[in-house]
Design an enzyme around this catalytic site. Sequence first.
Site, PDB file in Angstrom:
ATOM      1  N   CYS A 130       9.833-101.309  37.586  1.00  0.00           N
ATOM      2  CA  CYS A 130      10.567-102.169  38.512  1.00  0.00           C
ATOM      3  C   CYS A 130       9.817-102.231  39.837  1.00  0.00           C
ATOM      4  O   CYS A 130       9.521-101.199  40.430  1.00  0.00           O
ATOM      5  CB  CYS A 130      11.966-101.600  38.721  1.00  0.00           C
ATOM      6  N   GLU A 169      13.048-104.292  28.832  1.00  0.00           N
ATOM      7  CA  GLU A 169      14.025-103.243  29.149  1.00  0.00           C
ATOM      8  C   GLU A 169      13.698-102.641  30.504  1.00  0.00           C
ATOM      9  O   GLU A 169      12.541-102.534  30.894  1.00  0.00           O
ATOM     10  CB  GLU A 169      13.987-102.163  28.063  1.00  0.00           C
ATOM     11  N   ARG A 200      23.579 -93.571  29.217  1.00  0.00           N
ATOM     12  CA  ARG A 200      22.270 -93.975  29.745  1.00  0.00           C
ATOM     13  C   ARG A 200      22.242 -95.499  29.817  1.00  0.00           C
ATOM     14  O   ARG A 200      21.787 -96.182  28.904  1.00  0.00           O
ATOM     15  CB  ARG A 200      21.168 -93.460  28.811  1.00  0.00           C
ATOM     16  N   ARG A 233      21.123 -99.083  30.541  1.00  0.00           N
ATOM     17  CA  ARG A 233      19.880 -99.797  30.765  1.00  0.00           C
ATOM     18  C   ARG A 233      20.141-101.295  30.598  1.00  0.00           C
ATOM     19  O   ARG A 233      21.017-101.700  29.830  1.00  0.00           O
ATOM     20  CB  ARG A 233      18.796 -99.357  29.765  1.00  0.00           C
TER      21      ARG A 233
END
Length: 427
Positions: free
Chosen positions: A83, A122, A169, A171
């Site tokens: 990112c 992802e 988690r 995502r």
Amino acid sequence: MTKIKFVDLFAGIGGFHKALELVAEKNNYDIECVFVSEIDQEAIKTYTSNFLVEKEKIINIRDLDDYATDVPEHDFLFAGFPCQTFSNAGNKKGFLDEIRGTLFFDIVKILKNKKPKYILLENVKHLVNHDNGNTWNIIIKTLKDDLGYLIPKDPLILSPHNFGIPQERQRVFIPGILKEKTGITEEYISFDFDRLKLDNPLNVLEPKQVKKYIWENFLEKSVEKKYFLDKTKIKDNYLLTVLEAWNEFLKNVKTINNRTLPVIWSNEFGKNYKLDDLCNWRKKYISDMREIYYMNKNFIDSWLIKYNVKNWKKREQKFEWQAGKDINDIKDSFIQLRQSGIRCKRPIKFPTLVAMVQIPIIYDNLNKGWRYLTPRETANLQSFPKNYKIYNEITKENNDFYAYKQFGNAVNVSIVSFIQEYLLKKF
């Protein structure tokens, strides 16, 4: 037999690759990995030990030319990309100018020149809000408006616990179909997740049954001694004492109106300074703690002395009980040693596996001891199959650092398989 060629970008240890292998086995697809990019040399060791890909053919994506000449034609592109903040300077020049210099730009170069029918990207959930939403908007507009990919209308945020895997988690996934290669007339693609809700044991089983389900399906019965806390070692003995102390605290302290224990900072007990200048959330925490202290003053004063709490490290002096009021034994929780304190989670799902740090601790009833999750168990929680070779098995080194790091960075294979199969079969 359907032939599927794919590229694996920012490949890590091959979660996307392994997921597609499982989809191929189930649906009788013939798959071929035609290009891999990765720069982490230790991850490359794990990748090449599990897949028929030569180390010398795994390249740095930054070495591609402007036309992605070295990337073969393919049907499916995977990328768990880093990112990065994009520039606002290119607003008048189009999205490609705004992302120039970022790793996302390197993905776009491939998409623009090779036009694969399917994509699956992802990233962390935070990507959606990164840079006040600017990053997300540019990514979506680039894929949709500049490159012509049909994607979901809203961010597709998924966690393994949505799929019956006991790990939280979250995502964000970006699946896409190249519009020019389909007959789809809609502006967006959609996913039907109703089946997941029905098939998810974490949604239908009682907590005690969930605990049994987790031990039978995700945790190992035979565990090496090195993963257990050892009271003959100073560091381990200290942590064992801390866990014993907080368990005693949990079992004996009366709470306000029989509510769940609030966040506790033991170094706040007995203090009475004014709270006027504190922010609201901290003011509430300290007010609740003070009430707990005065309700249990005799016990807490004795407890502080008994365990010499004032000399504990700062982390161990903070205790967060997130396992609910129907559980009153720390041994029944999943423990996360955060930098900010000890967090005890309800025993229905593990906290997010984080690269390199914060390996969850559990009480192993079978072997009667506190221990860390093993690398193989973190692989299980990331849905890698038993025959997948993990780093410490490959290198024969008695060091789990890279194995934990790699699974902390990996995509969850079950989630990725679900999305891959859905795209391939429906579109």
